[in-house]
Design an enzyme around this catalytic site. Structure first.
Site, mmCIF file in Angstrom:
data_model
loop_
_atom_site.group_PDB
_atom_site.id
_atom_site.type_symbol
_atom_site.label_atom_id
_atom_site.label_comp_id
_atom_site.label_asym_id
_atom_site.label_seq_id
_atom_site.Cartn_x
_atom_site.Cartn_y
_atom_site.Cartn_z
ATOM 1 N N HIS A 189 0.865 -1.184 0.000
ATOM 2 C CA HIS A 189 0.000 0.000 0.000
ATOM 3 C C HIS A 189 0.899 1.231 0.000
ATOM 4 C CE1 HIS A 189 -3.565 2.476 0.827
ATOM 5 N NE2 HIS A 189 -2.732 3.211 1.551
ATOM 6 N N CYS A 190 0.720 2.084 -0.992
ATOM 7 C CA CYS A 190 1.559 3.277 -1.148
ATOM 8 C C CYS A 190 0.817 4.497 -0.611
ATOM 9 C CB CYS A 190 1.918 3.483 -2.624
ATOM 10 S SG CYS A 190 3.001 4.905 -2.899
ATOM 11 N N GLY A 191 1.355 5.071 0.468
ATOM 12 C CA GLY A 191 0.723 6.249 1.048
ATOM 13 C C GLY A 191 0.793 7.455 0.135
ATOM 14 N N ASN A 194 -1.992 7.025 -2.059
ATOM 15 C CA ASN A 194 -3.255 6.767 -1.369
ATOM 16 C C ASN A 194 -3.993 5.608 -2.028
ATOM 17 O OD1 ASN A 194 -5.196 7.201 0.632
ATOM 18 N ND2 ASN A 194 -6.373 8.619 -0.637
#
Length: 392
Positions: A189-191, A194
């Site tokens: 999951h890439c912040g 998002n």
């Protein structure tokens, strides 16, 4: 000259902090001071801050901080997306404001005013494409498609049900706790996006990394050529040698040229150093993910394989120890037989040396096929084939 040294030290400290924060958890830095700085920046400093808030404001302050942490880290939010847009927009504005007046210049034509804007626009487009594209959400109506696209290997993936979604869990998928959904060929999951990086948007994510690496290189080289052009047009080397009597050699001129550049073009130099540092970080990040793509492995699977290989190694060691114990007991029972040579026993290999743990990744189908699966995900191709067969 003291100001220049302060700037150099500031740049080195900034580089150390950025590398420690972004890359401190990489295996290459394990056991080093960079890993310890990373731990302090990502956990230690926040833990001390949380204790401080609790001591000053009590449980209400702590609960408020934990609520902010939950929103920022455990739920989808656009904070890092806004920060990205602010960074790329602010950097482009500073470059345009400080360097465009020197374009066209001695080494650059005026076309770079427009190509730079186009390059930034493509970068933002790739960012939006990665952020808002479907990573490969697994639902009840498409789960069979993903199961057929990714068979179970019987090693790190076996047939089971997602405890949250209550649907069959395809191989290589994972339920993302942040997005609260199952994602096919889940990577991470890439912040910043998002969004999850999965089967359907890994290609956009890789294009984003590569393009921004090239964009930073382009910016660094362009600013460097602007500064070189100013040195040439203002004849700085000529003035230093003729009017100040400095020896016409690189070793003698370099410190004075650097001092003049820092005094006259400090904004451009800081931007150039910033872009160079970011390009190095992006190169490392892109290289890591490119290696994963070419071996058809995901970030999530690297941890699964590490756990499996560690468990398999311990199991093999236990088996070897049991076999060695059994052999020694058998040897004690047959002491009455002809004694064996002590030299042969000394040079005999340990059973542990014959034990090998092999990573059997059935999804690795070769360089070309692996690359093809990133560009054209298997689930999309299978749906096309199914459509063609039905129409036929």
């Amino acid at each position: 000259m003291a100001v220049q040294w302060v700037l150099v030290c500031h740049g080195l400290v900034t580089l150390l902090v950025v590398i420690s924060f972004l890359c401190g958890q990489w295996p290459i830095f394990q056991g080093t001071f960079i890993e310890r700085i990373h731990y302090f920046l990502t956990f230690g400093a926040y833990d001390y801050f949380l204790r401080f808030v609790g001591a000053v404001f009590g449980s209400k302050g702590t609960n408020a901080m934990l609520s902010v942490e939950y929103f920022c880290c455990d739920r989808p939010n656009p904070i890092l997306q806004i920060i990205y847009l602010a960074i790329i927009g602010g950097t482009y504005y500073l470059i345009a404001n400080s360097s465009f007046e020197y374009i066209p210049g001695y080494y650059l034509s005026g076309v770079h005013r427009y190509t730079s804007l186009l390059a930034v626009g493509v970068g933002v487009l790739l960012f939006l494409l990665t952020s808002f594209s479907d990573p490969g959400t697994v639902k009840a109506d498409n789960v069979s498609k993903y199961i057929s696209a990714y068979p179970y290997d019987g090693i790190i993936y076996s047939e089971k049900e997602c405890s949250t979604c209550k649907i069959p869990k395809p191989a290589r998928s994972k339920h993302c706790s942040v997005c609260d959904r199952c994602v096919a060929r889940f990577d991470h999951h890439c912040g910043w996006m998002n969004n999850c990086i999965g089967e359907r948007n890994t290609r956009y994510f890789m294009a984003f990394l590569l393009w921004h690496f090239l964009l930073c290189i382009y910016g660094t080289v362009t600013i460097g050529l602007v500064l070189a052009g100013q040195l040439k047009e203002l004849r700085v080397s000529y003035i230093l040698t003729v009017y100040y009597g400095i020896d016409n050699s690189f070793r003698s001129l370099a410190p004075h040229v650097v001092q003049w550049l820092l005094a006259s073009y400090n904004t451009q130099i800081l931007l150039m150093v910033f872009l160079a540092i970011v390009s190095l970080l992006l190169a490392g990040f892109f290289g890591y993910h490119a290696n994963l793509c070419l071996t058809n492995t995901t970030t999530n699977e690297t941890f699964k394989w590490q756990d499996y290989l560690s468990w398999q190694k311990k199991l093999n060691e236990a088996k070897a120890s049991a076999a060695a114990l059994k052999a020694s007991v058998s040897g004690m029972r047959s002491e009455g037989n002809t004694p064996k040579s002590k030299w042969r026993a000394f040079f005999r290999k340990s059973p542990l040396e014959d034990m090998q743990v092999v990573k059997n990744n059935i999804y690795d189908k070769g360089f070309f096929q692996n690359l093809l699966e990133i560009v054209f995900p298997p689930s999309t191709r299978s749906s096309l084939f199914q459509t063609k067969s039905k129409s036929g």
